[in-house]
Design a protein around this motif. Structure first.
Motif, PDB file in Angstrom:
ATOM      1  N   ILE A  87       0.830  -1.230  -0.030  1.00 16.65           N
ATOM      2  CA  ILE A  87      -0.150  -0.099   0.070  1.00 16.65           C
ATOM      3  C   ILE A  87       0.985   1.391  -0.040  1.00 16.65           C
ATOM      4  O   ILE A  87       0.573   2.105  -0.713  1.00 16.65           O
ATOM      5  N   ARG A  88       1.727   1.245   0.665  1.00 18.28           N
ATOM      6  CA  ARG A  88       2.763   2.361   0.798  1.00 18.28           C
ATOM      7  C   ARG A  88       3.492   2.616  -0.538  1.00 18.28           C
ATOM      8  O   ARG A  88       3.900   3.761  -0.904  1.00 18.28           O
ATOM      9  N   LEU A  89       3.751   1.514  -1.147  1.00 20.03           N
ATOM     10  CA  LEU A  89       4.407   1.715  -2.547  1.00 20.03           C
ATOM     11  C   LEU A  89       3.419   2.236  -3.478  1.00 20.03           C
ATOM     12  O   LEU A  89       3.831   3.099  -4.477  1.00 20.03           O
ATOM     13  N   THR A  90       2.172   1.868  -3.373  1.00 20.66           N
ATOM     14  CA  THR A  90       1.074   2.125  -4.323  1.00 20.66           C
ATOM     15  C   THR A  90       0.926   3.765  -4.037  1.00 20.66           C
ATOM     16  O   THR A  90       0.915   4.534  -5.037  1.00 20.66           O
ATOM     17  N   ARG A  91       0.930   4.111  -2.778  1.00 18.71           N
ATOM     18  CA  ARG A  91       0.676   5.636  -2.301  1.00 18.71           C
ATOM     19  C   ARG A  91       1.777   6.576  -3.031  1.00 18.71           C
ATOM     20  O   ARG A  91       1.510   7.483  -3.530  1.00 18.71           O
ATOM     21  N   ARG A  92       3.085   5.941  -2.726  1.00 18.49           N
ATOM     22  CA  ARG A  92       4.143   6.723  -3.229  1.00 18.49           C
ATOM     23  C   ARG A  92       4.075   7.030  -4.755  1.00 18.49           C
ATOM     24  O   ARG A  92       4.437   7.664  -5.439  1.00 18.49           O
ATOM     25  N   ALA A  93       3.834   5.639  -5.446  1.00 22.70           N
ATOM     26  CA  ALA A  93       3.703   5.664  -6.977  1.00 22.70           C
ATOM     27  C   ALA A  93       2.837   6.930  -7.528  1.00 22.70           C
ATOM     28  O   ALA A  93       2.820   7.472  -8.173  1.00 22.70           O
ATOM     29  N   LEU A  94       1.627   6.908  -6.686  1.00 24.43           N
ATOM     30  CA  LEU A  94       0.516   7.726  -7.290  1.00 24.43           C
ATOM     31  C   LEU A  94       0.785   8.950  -6.925  1.00 24.43           C
ATOM     32  O   LEU A  94       0.776   9.983  -7.716  1.00 24.43           O
ATOM     33  N   ALA A  95       1.525   9.418  -5.796  1.00 24.21           N
ATOM     34  CA  ALA A  95       2.276  10.844  -5.645  1.00 24.21           C
ATOM     35  C   ALA A  95       3.101  11.133  -6.667  1.00 24.21           C
ATOM     36  O   ALA A  95       3.382  12.353  -7.040  1.00 24.21           O
ATOM     37  N   HIS A  96       3.800  10.035  -7.354  1.00 28.30           N
ATOM     38  CA  HIS A  96       4.789  10.483  -8.321  1.00 28.30           C
ATOM     39  C   HIS A  96       4.195  10.415  -9.742  1.00 28.30           C
ATOM     40  O   HIS A  96       4.929  10.028 -10.619  1.00 28.30           O
ATOM     41  N   TYR A  97       2.939  10.204  -9.907  1.00 24.84           N
ATOM     42  CA  TYR A  97       2.128   9.845 -10.966  1.00 24.84           C
ATOM     43  C   TYR A  97       2.515  10.652 -12.146  1.00 24.84           C
ATOM     44  O   TYR A  97       2.919  10.229 -13.412  1.00 24.84           O
ATOM     45  N   GLY A  98       2.811  11.912 -12.253  1.00 29.01           N
ATOM     46  CA  GLY A  98       3.170  12.846 -13.118  1.00 29.01           C
ATOM     47  C   GLY A  98       4.521  12.812 -13.738  1.00 29.01           C
ATOM     48  O   GLY A  98       5.140  13.685 -14.495  1.00 29.01           O
ATOM     49  N   ASP A  99       5.631  12.055 -12.812  1.00 32.64           N
ATOM     50  CA  ASP A  99       6.854  12.263 -13.085  1.00 32.64           C
ATOM     51  C   ASP A  99       7.509  10.607 -13.073  1.00 32.64           C
ATOM     52  O   ASP A  99       7.832   9.855 -12.573  1.00 32.64           O
ATOM     53  N   LEU A 100       7.464  10.557 -14.823  1.00 26.70           N
ATOM     54  CA  LEU A 100       8.256   9.273 -15.097  1.00 26.70           C
ATOM     55  C   LEU A 100       9.559   8.795 -14.388  1.00 26.70           C
ATOM     56  O   LEU A 100       9.946   7.626 -14.278  1.00 26.70           O
ATOM     57  N   GLY A 101      10.500   9.935 -14.378  1.00 26.94           N
ATOM     58  CA  GLY A 101      11.822   9.738 -13.804  1.00 26.94           C
ATOM     59  C   GLY A 101      11.657   9.103 -12.370  1.00 26.94           C
ATOM     60  O   GLY A 101      12.477   8.209 -11.815  1.00 26.94           O
TER      61      GLY A 101
ATOM     62  N   LEU B 263       9.029   7.409 -11.173  1.00 29.64           N
ATOM     63  CA  LEU B 263       8.197   6.056 -11.137  1.00 29.64           C
ATOM     64  C   LEU B 263       9.342   5.062 -11.753  1.00 29.64           C
ATOM     65  O   LEU B 263       9.096   4.072 -11.430  1.00 29.64           O
ATOM     66  N   VAL B 264      10.123   5.468 -12.405  1.00 29.61           N
ATOM     67  CA  VAL B 264      11.278   4.453 -12.873  1.00 29.61           C
ATOM     68  C   VAL B 264      11.963   3.590 -11.607  1.00 29.61           C
ATOM     69  O   VAL B 264      11.964   2.351 -11.581  1.00 29.61           O
ATOM     70  N   SER B 265      12.018   4.323 -10.492  1.00 29.30           N
ATOM     71  CA  SER B 265      12.765   3.857  -9.260  1.00 29.30           C
ATOM     72  C   SER B 265      11.570   2.989  -8.579  1.00 29.30           C
ATOM     73  O   SER B 265      11.976   2.405  -7.312  1.00 29.30           O
ATOM     74  N   SER B 266      10.439   3.079  -8.817  1.00 24.89           N
ATOM     75  CA  SER B 266       9.399   2.362  -7.898  1.00 24.89           C
ATOM     76  C   SER B 266       9.365   0.725  -8.156  1.00 24.89           C
ATOM     77  O   SER B 266       9.680   0.103  -9.165  1.00 24.89           O
ATOM     78  N   PRO B 267       9.338  -0.009  -7.197  1.00 24.55           N
ATOM     79  CA  PRO B 267       9.628  -1.428  -7.065  1.00 24.55           C
ATOM     80  C   PRO B 267       8.267  -1.915  -7.788  1.00 24.55           C
ATOM     81  O   PRO B 267       8.356  -3.137  -8.134  1.00 24.55           O
ATOM     82  N   LEU B 268       7.292  -1.133  -7.710  1.00 22.79           N
ATOM     83  CA  LEU B 268       6.270  -1.766  -8.612  1.00 22.79           C
ATOM     84  C   LEU B 268       6.297  -1.921  -9.949  1.00 22.79           C
ATOM     85  O   LEU B 268       5.514  -2.547 -10.851  1.00 22.79           O
ATOM     86  N   THR B 269       7.532  -1.349 -10.546  1.00 24.65           N
ATOM     87  CA  THR B 269       7.750  -1.638 -11.846  1.00 24.65           C
ATOM     88  C   THR B 269       8.057  -3.115 -12.304  1.00 24.65           C
ATOM     89  O   THR B 269       8.132  -3.402 -13.290  1.00 24.65           O
ATOM     90  N   ALA B 270       8.168  -3.914 -11.166  1.00 21.49           N
ATOM     91  CA  ALA B 270       8.764  -5.258 -11.204  1.00 21.49           C
ATOM     92  C   ALA B 270       7.142  -6.244 -11.247  1.00 21.49           C
ATOM     93  O   ALA B 270       7.294  -7.218 -11.180  1.00 21.49           O
ATOM     94  N   LEU B 271       6.036  -5.595 -11.425  1.00 19.40           N
ATOM     95  CA  LEU B 271       4.630  -6.343 -10.947  1.00 19.40           C
ATOM     96  C   LEU B 271       4.771  -7.153 -12.552  1.00 19.40           C
ATOM     97  O   LEU B 271       5.101  -6.808 -13.682  1.00 19.40           O
TER      98      LEU B 271
END
Length: 143
Positions: free
Chosen positions: A2-16, A18-26
């Motif tokens: 949930i925390r990772l999702t919240r952080r990814a949502l907060a960075h929604y407009g910044d692909l740079g 989002l690249v570092s999000s662990p969720l990109t490994a889904l």
């Protein structure tokens, strides 16, 4: 998760970011990249994560129109207008001169009717729902 999702949502407009999000490994991102024949590169993965997040937000949208202020709209509004559209209702420096009519109505509603802390709480609750949606899309072997 949930925390990772919240952080990814907060960075929604910044692909740079989002690249570092662990969720990109889904695994869902692997499937989407393969389906469109895209290379397995960090920006492509971030782009697919962004698309998955938007789909999760769209699932929160009630079916009765384009904008509303009832309780059933609050989670969708909290994520969509804050992160996808990018309105900042409590910022004095934010520029809001290019908003469509629904976004303008949302901005006015947030600024006049929704305390800042309430919006934050709605964003957290909505992030839990988007995380649950993402979790149902992942395979059992992703940790």
């Amino acid at each position: 998760f949930i925390r990772l999702t919240r952080r990814a949502l907060a960075h929604y407009g910044d692909l740079g970011k989002l690249v570092s999000s662990p969720l990109t490994a889904l695994p869902a991102i692997d499937d989407r990249l393969a389906a469109r024949g895209a290379p397995d590169q960090p920006l492509e993965r971030a782009t697919e994560l962004k698309a998955l997040l938007l789909e999760g937000i769209q699932r929160l949208k009630p079916r009765d129109g384009d904008f509303g202020t009832t309780d059933e709209w609050r989670f969708y509004n909290a994520l969509y207008f804050s992160y996808v559209v990018g309105i900042r209702p409590y910022s004095r420096r934010a520029r809001h001169d290019r908003l469509d009519p629904d976004a303008r109505r949302a901005l006015e509603w947030f600024a006049r009717q929704v305390p800042e802390r309430t919006l934050y709480n709605w964003q957290n609750a909505a992030a839990k729902l988007v995380a649950a949606d993402l979790r149902t899309r992942r395979s059992a072997n992703w940790q």
